[in-house]
Scaffold this motif. Structure first.
Motif, short mmCIF file in Angstrom:
data_model
loop_
_atom_site.label_atom_id
_atom_site.label_comp_id
_atom_site.label_asym_id
_atom_site.label_seq_id
_atom_site.Cartn_x
_atom_site.Cartn_y
_atom_site.Cartn_z
N VAL A 344 -4.27 -15.07 6.44
CA VAL A 344 -4.24 -14.76 4.43
C VAL A 344 -2.61 -14.42 4.65
N ALA A 345 -1.49 -13.67 5.48
CA ALA A 345 -0.46 -13.28 5.19
C ALA A 345 0.49 -14.34 5.02
N LEU A 346 -0.03 -15.30 5.88
CA LEU A 346 0.63 -16.61 5.95
C LEU A 346 1.02 -17.62 4.89
N LEU A 347 -0.41 -17.48 4.39
CA LEU A 347 -0.63 -18.96 3.48
C LEU A 347 -0.18 -18.32 2.20
N ASP A 348 -0.88 -16.64 1.71
CA ASP A 348 -0.77 -16.62 0.36
C ASP A 348 -0.28 -15.14 0.80
N PRO A 349 1.66 -15.22 0.51
CA PRO A 349 1.67 -13.58 0.84
C PRO A 349 1.38 -12.59 -0.17
N SER A 350 1.29 -13.39 -1.67
CA SER A 350 1.29 -12.06 -2.33
C SER A 350 -0.11 -11.30 -2.53
N THR A 351 -1.31 -12.00 -2.44
CA THR A 351 -2.41 -11.69 -2.17
C THR A 351 -2.77 -11.31 -0.88
N ALA A 352 -1.86 -11.04 0.06
CA ALA A 352 -1.57 -10.49 1.62
C ALA A 352 -1.46 -8.88 1.30
N THR A 353 -0.04 -8.82 0.32
CA THR A 353 0.10 -7.36 -0.32
C THR A 353 -0.44 -6.56 -1.38
N GLY A 354 -1.72 -7.54 -2.06
CA GLY A 354 -1.90 -6.67 -3.30
C GLY A 354 -3.16 -5.87 -2.27
N ALA A 355 -3.14 -4.63 -4.14
CA ALA A 355 -4.00 -3.80 -3.03
C ALA A 355 -5.25 -3.48 -2.75
N GLY A 356 -6.08 -4.32 -3.42
CA GLY A 356 -7.55 -5.37 -2.90
C GLY A 356 -7.69 -5.95 -1.87
N PHE A 357 -6.75 -6.74 -1.35
CA PHE A 357 -6.41 -7.25 0.12
C PHE A 357 -6.43 -6.04 0.95
N VAL A 358 -5.77 -5.47 1.06
CA VAL A 358 -5.41 -3.73 1.56
C VAL A 358 -6.55 -2.95 1.71
N LEU A 359 -7.11 -2.88 0.66
CA LEU A 359 -8.36 -2.10 0.31
C LEU A 359 -9.94 -2.55 1.21
N SER A 360 -10.24 -3.47 1.10
CA SER A 360 -10.99 -4.71 1.61
C SER A 360 -10.65 -4.99 2.78
#
Length: 481
Positions: A344-360
């Motif tokens: 996910v971090a490689l394909l979508d960096p903005s998502t990977a660093t978002g609080a929602g993804f980090v919470l999951s």
């Protein structure tokens, strides 16, 4: 040492679980650094990391050619291999982030910042109310401009709107005139403000219509079963539908550090899966049957809440947690979680660093690592093993997200930590019963009303804690109205 169901606690050595931790941290660090600098500087960071990876590989090869490598040499080679992998994936992450920032700078919307333009877009999620009035709608812009000046380029943005934009299901294609606002910070896409009502150019598919129908039915069920703020809070906690919650109550939840409860995360999937496992165990279903039932429950959760990106990410991490619970192993699921995070971090960096993804990710990692040991410690003669297992899942997942909330600012205020601890017992109850009510509503409304009514004490407690904490000294101010 063997536990009650015959599984050994020594089946999963902890050392194997950490192989992807350093590369994952390297990806996050490289993504953050590359997003904070210009694309050329981000590319330079990627080149430096790539060179470092090459040096580590050559060094490892040189150690391997020495006579009599021994244990020390093997450890050195392992450390160098991990370093090489971390630098390599960090280089890729920096390059991907540099390319993303460059593509964002070249997007036609950027040229229109501060001005007006026409857009053709597709709604990607459900709208949410904003403090100043109106709604915030996530959309994917596909065409910017009109006529001969139209340019095709996709970009996910947030659109602020008022009349006509509320209630559009995901997948709806629209056309409108918008004002392009300044980005909040460098490297972020601009926001849009609608200047006209949307002109629907394409209806949503079933993946948008079904969740929209479920939302509408849950609102009806909540109005029948609950009174006051509770009627709006249930859809908010279960589906992220805040339309029925007053502005003052939303502000109280933000001030008390509980606003994250209205966002679907890995913790929600954990609660639902845990409840399905408990029910299946109570019916005497075997281990494999319980895992199948939990998988079906997870798929049903996605269908009810809607296949938005945040929900799919939460379901993906929840599936890894499900694998951990089913196998009673931590090595493979934790490695799989690391691989998902890297991807996910490689394909979508903005998502990977978002609080929602980090919470999951935090909730799932805690489930994989700590749920089993905590469950073993919680077991008592008077408590069934399955009850202890599910309680451990809920407690571990909830507590693991508290540091992330504090670091991200979602748990704002000095009382956020005790507030989250105070509501911890109520959150799983509302999530599980509310999700069941949402799923049951379209086929048996009266049964769904009973499930929703059972949430009343927990919803009262959540609302009470939020109001009390918001009024404590040091909490952010709440504006009435």
């Amino acid at each position: 040492m063997t536990d009650r169901d015959g599984s050994s606690e020594r089946r999963t050595p902890a050392a194997r679980d950490l192989r992807l931790v350093i590369p994952t941290l390297a990806v996050f660090a490289a993504t953050w650094v590359a997003g904070a600098v210009r694309p050329a500087e981000a590319a330079a960071v990627g080149v430096v990391l790539a060179v470092a990876a090459g040096v580590a590989v050559l060094w490892s090869v040189a150690i391997g050619t020495r006579p009599g490598p021994g244990t020390r040499a093997q450890l050195d080679r392992t450390a160098l291999a991990v370093l090489a992998l971390a630098c390599a994936v960090g280089a890729v992450a920096a390059g991907v982030q540099a390319a993303r920032v460059h593509a964002l700078a070249a997007h036609p919307l950027i040229e229109s910042v501060g001005g007006r333009t026409g857009v053709r877009a597709v709604v990607t999620g459900f709208d949410r109310p904003v403090r100043t009035g109106g709604v915030m709608v996530p959309v994917r812009v596909e065409v910017t401009g009109s006529g001969t000046s139209a340019r095709e380029a996709q970009l996910d943005v947030v659109l602020l709107a008022r009349n006509g934009w509320s209630g559009l299901p995901p997948g709806t294609r629209v056309q409108a005139s918008v004002a392009v606002l300044e980005p909040r910070s460098a490297g972020e896409p601009p926001a849009l403000r609608a200047l006209s009502a949307p002109r629907v150019t394409g209806p949503p598919g079933w993946t948008g219509r079904v969740p929209a129908a479920v939302r509408e039915k849950l609102r009806t069920v909540s109005d029948r079963a609950l009174e006051g703020e509770a009627a709006g809070l249930l859809p908010s906690f279960v589906l992220g539908d805040e339309g029925g919650v007053s502005t003052e109550t939303r502000d109280e939840f933000r001030a008390s550090g509980l606003a994250h409860l209205a966002a679907v995360s890995g913790a929600n999937t954990t609660y639902v899966v845990g409840a399905v496992l408990l029910a299946a165990a109570a019916l005497g279903v075997g281990r494999r049957g319980r895992i199948v039932a939990a998988g079906v429950g997870l798929a049903g959760f996605v269908a009810v809440v809607g296949p938005e990106p945040a929900v799919l990410r939460a379901a993906g991490t929840g599936a890894i947690g499900l694998a951990a619970m089913g196998a009673h192993r931590t090595g493979r699921p934790l490695a799989a979680l690391g691989a998902v995070v890297l991807l996910v971090a490689l394909l979508d960096p903005s998502t990977a660093t978002g609080a929602g993804f980090v919470l999951s990710v935090s909730a799932t990692a805690a489930l994989v690592v700590a749920a089993r040991p905590v469950a073993l410690r919680m077991r008592r003669e008077w408590m069934p093993d399955t009850v202890a297992d599910v309680l451990a899942v809920c407690v571990v997942a909830h507590l693991a997200t508290l540091p992330v909330l504090a670091a991200s600012g979602l748990g704002a205020g000095p009382w956020a930590l005790p507030a989250n601890i105070a509501v911890a017992p109520a959150v799983p109850l509302v999530t599980v019963l509310g999700t069941a009510a949402a799923a049951l509503g379209p086929v048996w409304e009266s049964g769904a009303v009973l499930l929703a009514a059972a949430c009343a004490p927990a919803l009262w407690w959540l609302d009470t804690v939020a109001g009390f904490v918001a009024g404590l000294p040091g909490s952010p101010p709440v504006t009435p109205g």
